[in-house]
Design a protein around this motif. Structure first.
Motif, PDB file in Angstrom:
ATOM      1  N   ARG A  24      -4.582  32.546  28.355  1.00 60.10           N
ATOM      2  CA  ARG A  24      -4.652  31.940  29.673  1.00 60.10           C
ATOM      3  C   ARG A  24      -6.101  31.692  30.085  1.00 60.10           C
ATOM      4  NH1 ARG A  24      -1.396  32.856  34.799  1.00 60.10           N
ATOM      5  NH2 ARG A  24      -3.222  33.983  35.541  1.00 60.10           N
ATOM      6  N   ARG A  25      -6.896  32.724  29.904  1.00 61.34           N
ATOM      7  CA  ARG A  25      -8.298  32.625  30.287  1.00 61.34           C
ATOM      8  C   ARG A  25      -9.034  31.624  29.399  1.00 61.34           C
ATOM      9  NH1 ARG A  25     -10.668  38.272  31.760  1.00 61.34           N
ATOM     10  NH2 ARG A  25      -9.448  37.990  33.662  1.00 61.34           N
ATOM     11  N   LEU A  29     -11.184  28.508  30.699  1.00 64.48           N
ATOM     12  CA  LEU A  29     -12.577  28.299  30.316  1.00 64.48           C
ATOM     13  C   LEU A  29     -12.745  26.932  29.669  1.00 64.48           C
ATOM     14  CD1 LEU A  29     -13.363  31.844  28.941  1.00 64.48           C
ATOM     15  CD2 LEU A  29     -14.564  30.733  30.820  1.00 64.48           C
ATOM     16  N   GLU A  30     -11.802  26.600  28.842  1.00 68.98           N
ATOM     17  CA  GLU A  30     -11.837  25.314  28.164  1.00 68.98           C
ATOM     18  C   GLU A  30     -11.878  24.175  29.181  1.00 68.98           C
ATOM     19  OE1 GLU A  30     -10.346  24.844  24.566  1.00 68.98           O
ATOM     20  OE2 GLU A  30     -10.836  22.711  24.654  1.00 68.98           O
ATOM     21  N   GLY A  33     -15.062  23.346  30.269  1.00 72.31           N
ATOM     22  CA  GLY A  33     -15.939  22.853  29.212  1.00 72.31           C
ATOM     23  C   GLY A  33     -16.615  23.969  28.436  1.00 72.31           C
ATOM     24  N   ILE A  34     -16.078  25.170  28.553  1.00 72.25           N
ATOM     25  CA  ILE A  34     -16.684  26.322  27.878  1.00 72.25           C
ATOM     26  C   ILE A  34     -15.819  26.681  26.685  1.00 72.25           C
ATOM     27  CG2 ILE A  34     -17.402  28.730  28.158  1.00 72.25           C
ATOM     28  CD1 ILE A  34     -17.639  28.088  31.178  1.00 72.25           C
ATOM     29  N   ARG A  35     -16.312  26.402  25.484  1.00 69.86           N
ATOM     30  CA  ARG A  35     -15.483  26.562  24.297  1.00 69.86           C
ATOM     31  C   ARG A  35     -15.996  27.616  23.340  1.00 69.86           C
ATOM     32  NH1 ARG A  35     -15.218  20.357  23.782  1.00 69.86           N
ATOM     33  NH2 ARG A  35     -14.389  20.162  25.876  1.00 69.86           N
ATOM     34  N   ASN A  36     -17.292  27.788  23.329  1.00 75.71           N
ATOM     35  CA  ASN A  36     -17.816  28.779  22.389  1.00 75.71           C
ATOM     36  C   ASN A  36     -18.827  29.679  23.105  1.00 75.71           C
ATOM     37  OD1 ASN A  36     -20.210  27.325  22.544  1.00 75.71           O
ATOM     38  ND2 ASN A  36     -19.660  26.058  20.794  1.00 75.71           N
ATOM     39  N   VAL A  37     -19.359  30.600  22.340  1.00 76.66           N
ATOM     40  CA  VAL A  37     -20.261  31.588  22.915  1.00 76.66           C
ATOM     41  C   VAL A  37     -21.461  30.912  23.590  1.00 76.66           C
ATOM     42  CG1 VAL A  37     -21.857  33.438  22.294  1.00 76.66           C
ATOM     43  CG2 VAL A  37     -19.524  33.454  21.411  1.00 76.66           C
ATOM     44  N   GLU A 167     -11.528  26.783  38.243  1.00 74.19           N
ATOM     45  CA  GLU A 167     -10.370  26.964  37.367  1.00 74.19           C
ATOM     46  C   GLU A 167      -9.850  28.394  37.421  1.00 74.19           C
ATOM     47  OE1 GLU A 167      -8.942  24.504  36.053  1.00 74.19           O
ATOM     48  OE2 GLU A 167     -10.498  22.975  36.179  1.00 74.19           O
ATOM     49  N   GLY A 168      -9.923  28.993  38.588  1.00 74.36           N
ATOM     50  CA  GLY A 168      -9.351  30.316  38.754  1.00 74.36           C
ATOM     51  C   GLY A 168     -10.102  31.429  38.043  1.00 74.36           C
TER      52      GLY A 168
END
Ligand code: ADP
Ligand code: MG
Length: 718
Positions: A24-25, A29-30, A33-37, A167-168
Motif C-alpha cells: 500500500r505504502r 510513494l510511487e 514519483g518515489i520509486r527507489n532509494v 498521497e496519504g
C-alpha cells in the motif's frame, strides 16, 4: 518504536527492498514519483522543527512549543460524555516538577505509556481553566528505548524534518522511512561528484550532506538558516544538481560538434568588426560589438561555431547575425538564415539585402533569395539549382529550408532566429549537412541567463544587454476593460496624428472557448467605430500571400489599425506604430508580452502598450501583468516570469520534461549555476585522456539516469 534491524541497502535498490514498506505504502510513494532509494533521499523536508529538550518542567511558559524529557507517573482513559473520543489524561514529572498532559482520542498511547515510562513529549503548553494549571496538549510522544537512548529517535529530542504530506503519507511516516533508509546506508562513501570537482568547489561529501538535509545536526543558529542556499549540505546539493545538468550539456555538445570546421576566415580580415560597422548608417552598440568579436573568436577556432545570441527585443540581433553571415560569404561559403515565420523571413531578407547590397560589390553576389512554402514551381526549382551549384550564396527562409533537403554547394553558416522553435534534432541535422557549418541561434524573447545556461548549456552564449540609443520609451498600462470610451478618448487622437495601432488577440475563432474574444469580431466592431479609418485583419488562418498583402499594406500606412493574432509576435518592424492593445492579455506569458511590446516605439515616437485582462482574470493575474508596468527591461521581465511560473511553464509545454531540480532555484542560484558549469566544462576537458576518468564518468552518468529517469527522452526531444 525503534530498533528495526536493517539489512544494508544499495542506493539503486527499489523501495520494495526497504523494511516497513508494504504494498500500500509502495503504491502511495510511487504516486509521489518515489520509486527507489535515491528518489526517497532526494525528497527533502520543506522545513524543520526544533524538538530538542531545552527546558525542564519548572521553566515552562504558557504558549510555547516545548520538548521535554520526563517520566510518566499516572495515565488513564477518561470518557467525557460530550466528546466522541475518550480523553487520555496523564501526569508526567522530571526532577523539577510535574505537569498534566492530555490527548484527545489517542487510545493507543495506553499501550506504550504507563507509570515509570520515560518518554519525550513535544507540544504546546497551554493554561487550562478547567484544571487551573498549565497543561501539555496533545504532544508528540515517543518512549525512550533504554538501550538506544534518545539520539536514535527520529521524531523528538532533536531538530526534526517536516515533509509534505501527499498521497496519504504523513510527515511522521516519511520521516521514519527516511531515517530507516539513511541508517541502513550508514557509512556510504558514494559520491556522484568527481572528487576533484567536489574539493575544488569546497563542498561537503555526498552522504553527510544527504543525512544533514534530513536530520540536521544540533545548531544554535535559527532554523531558517537551514533553508537558505548557504546551509552547507544544501549548497553542496544545489551545486550537484547544476553540475549534473551541465555535464550532460557538455557531453551532448561534443556529440553535436563531431567534425572540424570546413572554412577559414578571409585572410584580409584584420578588423572585420570595424569594417562592417563602416558600412552601417549607425555605430554598433557596445554589446553588438562584443558579440561580433565572440563570433570572430569562434570562427578562428578549429571547431564549428555553436553560439547562442541572447538579446532583449530590439537589441539588434539581426545585425550581429548579418556580421556572422558576411564572414562566411566573404570566404566563399554559403549561408542560410532561418526564421520562424514567413513574415519574418521576408523582413530579414529585406534587412540583409540592405546591409549586403553594397558589400557584395557590383554584381550583388551576396543578395539573399527568399525560400518558403509560398515559393513554388519554376522559381523554386531555379533557387534550388542555384543553391546546389553554389551560385546563390545567401538564402533566407523558414525552416522548410532544412526539412526538404535543400541541396547546398558549400554551406558554411546557419543562423536560426527564435531558437526555441527548433529542437536539437534540427540542429544536429544542420551540422551533418555536408560541411558542418557554423551555427548561430537567436532568441526572439529574452530568457534569463540561468535558464539559457541550463537549457542551452551546450551552446556558447553572447548577451545583448543593451538597446541602441534613441529608443523611445513605451509606457505600459493594465486596463480594466477596453470599452468604447477608451477607444474614443485614447485611440482616436492617435489615429488623427496618423500613427498606427496594433490590436492583438491570443486566439482566433476558438469556438469552444466563450471567453476568448474574437479578432474577427473586433475587426468588424472597430471598422464600425472608426469609419473614416481603415482597419485590417491578420490571422494565422490566412494564406501566405494574403498575410503578406496585409502586412505590406500596414507597413505602407494603408491601414491605421491592424487587428491580429499573435502572428505578429515576432520581430515585425513598423516604425509608425505607437500603440498596441492586447486583449485577454492574461493568456500570454510575460516574456511573450514583452516581445509584443517591442513591436512599438521603434520609429522615434513614444508608444503606449495597453493590456486588457479577460473578465475572469483574478487579482493574481492582474498583478502578474502589472510587472510589465514596472519593468521595461526584458531580462528583468523574464526573471520575474520564471520566478512566477517555474522553468517548465516558462519554456512552454514542449520542454516541460526538464529534469526538475529538487533544491536548486534557477533565479536565486544563478551564481552557483555558473560555477557548476565552469566545473563541468573543466572536468570534461581534463577528463580526456585520463584513465580514471572513464570510471568517474560512467558512475556520473549512471547516477544521472537513476536520478532523472526521463533524461534521455528530454535530451532527444529538446
Ligand atoms: P531584435 O534584436 O529584436 O531582433 P532587430 O535586429 O530587429 O532587433 O533590431 C531592431 C531595430 O534596431 C532595427 O530597426 C535595427 O535597424 C535597429 N538597430 C540595430 N542595431 C542598431 C544600432 N547599433 N544603432 C541603432 N539602431 C540599431
Ligand atoms: Mg529579431
Amino acid at each position: 518504536m525503534s530498533g528495526i534491524a536493517l539489512r544494508p541497502l544499495k542506493l539503486t535498490a527499489g523501495l520494495d527492498q526497504c523494511p516497513a514498506i508494504g504494498p500500500r505504502r509502495l503504491a502511495r510513494l510511487e504516486r509521489r514519483g518515489i520509486r527507489n532509494v535515491l528518489d526517497l533521499l532526494y525528497t527533502f523536508p520543506f522545513r524543520y522543527e526544533d524538538r530538542r529538550v531545552r527546558v525542564t518542567i519548572a521553566d515552562l511558559r504558557e504558549g510555547t512549543e516545548t520538548g521535554l524529557l520526563a517520566t510518566v507517573r499516572t495515565i488513564r482513559k477518561k470518557i467525557v460524555p460530550k466528546l466522541r473520543a475518550p480523553v487520555i489524561e496523564a501526569e508526567i514529572f522530571d526532577r523539577t516538577g510535574s505537569l498534566p498532559v492530555v490527548w484527545f482520542g489517542q487510545e493507543y498511547l495506553l499501550k506504550h505509556l504507563s507509570g515509570g515510562t520515560q518518554a519525550f513529549f513535544f507540544g504546546k503548553i497551554e493554561y487550562s481553566r478547567y484544571s487551573r494549571s498549565l497543561v501539555l496538549k496533545s504532544p508528540v510522544t515517543e518512549t525512550v528505548d533504554p538501550e538506544e537512548g534518545f539520539r536514535k529517535s527520529y521524531h523528538v529530542g532533536r531538530i526534526v524534518p517536516v515533509y509534505r504530506e501527499e498521497e496519504g503519507i504523513s510527515s511522521a511516516v516519511f520521516r521514519r522511512l527516511a531515517g530507516d533508509v539513511l541508517r541502513s546506508l550508514w557509512g556510504e562513501t558514494f559520491d556522484p561528484l568527481p572528487p576533484e570537482v567536489r574539493k575544488d568547489a569546497g563542498l561537503m561529501e555526498w552522504f553527510p550532506a544527504i543525512v544533514e538535509m534530513h536530520f540536521p545536526k544540533e545548531t544554535d543558529r535559527p532554523l531558517e538558516e537551514l533553508l537558505t542556499p548557504d546551509y552547507p549540505p544544501r549548497s553542496r546539493l544545489i551545486f550537484e544538481e547544476f553540475f549534473l545538468l551541465e555535464y550532460l550539456m557538455m557531453v551532448r555538445r561534443k556529440s553535436i560538434l563531431v567534425s572540424g570546421r570546413s572554412w577559414e576566415l578571409p585572410p584580409e580580415g584584420d578588423r572585420p568588426v570595424e569594417a562592417f560597422e563602416r558600412g552601417l548608417p549607425f555605430p554598433l552598440t557596445r554589446a553588438q560589438r562584443l558579440a561580433c568579436r565572440d563570433i570572430l573568436g569562434d570562427l578562428a577556432s578549429t571547431h564549428p561555431m555553436n553560439r547562442f545570441l541572447l538579446g532583449d527585443v530590439g537589441s539588434g540581433k539581426t545585425l550581429v547575425a548579418a556580421f556572422a553571415i558576411l564572414q562566411a560569404l566573404r570566404s566563399g561559403r554559403q549561408a542560410a538564415f532561418l526564421a520562424p515565420t514567413e513574415i519574418l523571413a521576408q523582413q530579414h531578407a529585406r534587412t540583409l539585402g540592405q546591409v549586403f547590397g553594397p558589400a557584395g560589390g557590383k554584381d550583388n553576389a551576396f543578395l539573399p533569395v527568399l525560400l518558403s512554402q509560398s515559393v513554388r514551381g519554376g522559381e523554386r526549382r531555379r533557387i534550388l539549382s542555384s543553391l546546389a551549384s553554389g551560385e546563390q550564396k545567401l538564402v533566407v527562409g523558414t525552416h522548410a529550408i532544412l526539412e526538404e533537403g535543400v541541396p547546398f554547394h558549400s554551406l558554411g553558416m546557419v543562423v536560426i532566429d527564435e531558437q526555441h522553435k527548433f529542437g536539437v534534432a534540427q540542429r544536429r541535422a544542420l551540422a551533418t549537412k555536408g560541411q558542418s557549418p557554423d551555427v548561430l541561434v537567436m532568441t526572439a524573447t529574452p530568457i534569463p541567463r540561468s535558464l539559457a545556461l541550463s537549457y542551452y548549456g551546450d551552446l556558447e552564449i553572447s548577451l545583448l544587454d543593451e538597446l541602441p540609443p534613441g529608443r523611445q520609451p513605451v509606457t505600459t498600462r493594465v486596463l480594466k476593460d477596453s470599452g468604447e470610451s477608451f477607444w474614443r478618448q485614447k485611440i482616436l487622437p492617435v489615429l488623427r496624428r496618423k500613427e498606427q495601432v496594433f490590436v492583438v488577440f491570443p486566439l482566433i475563432e476558438e469556438s469552444d472557448t466563450v471567453e476568448a474574444k474574437n479578432a474577427t469580431e473586433a475587426h468588424v466592431t472597430l471598422s464600425a467605430l472608426f469609419p473614416e479609418y481603415r482597419v485590417a485583419l491578420l490571422t494565422g488562418r490566412m494564406e501566405g500571400e494574403e498575410k503578406d498583402a496585409v502586412m505590406e499594406g500596414f507597413r505602407k500606412g494603408d491601414f491605421s489599425i491592424l487587428v491580429a493574432t499573435t502572428v505578429i509576435e515576432v520581430g515585425v518592424d513598423i516604425p509608425n506604430a505607437t500603440i498596441m492593445i492586447v486583449e485577454n492579455a492574461e493568456r500570454f506569458g510575460l516574456a511573450q508580452l514583452h516581445q509584443l511590446r517591442g513591436r512599438i516605439g521603434r520609429g522615434g515616437l513614444p508608444g503606449t502598450f495597453y493590456l486588457v485582462p479577460g473578465p475572469s482574470t483574478g487579482e493574481e493575474g492582474r498583478q502578474r501583468l502589472k510587472i510589465l508596468e514596472t519593468y521595461s527591461d526584458g531580462f528583468h521581465v523574464a526573471e520575474e516570469d520564471l520566478r512566477m511560473r517555474g522553468p517548465g511553464e516558462f519554456m512552454g509545454v514542449r520542454q516541460s520534461g526538464l529534469p526538475m531540480f529538487a533544491l536548486a532555484d534557477l533565479v536565486r542560484d544563478t551564481g552557483v549555476l555558473v560555477r557548476a558549469r565552469e566545473a563541468a566544462s573543466r572536468f570534461v576537458g581534463e577528463a580526456e585522456g585520463r584513465t580514471e576518468s572513464a570510471w568517474e564518468r560512467s558512475r556520473l552518468e549512471e547516477f544521472i539516469r537513476l536520478r532523472y529517469k526521463n533524461v534521455d527522452q528530454w535530451l532527444s526531444t529538446r
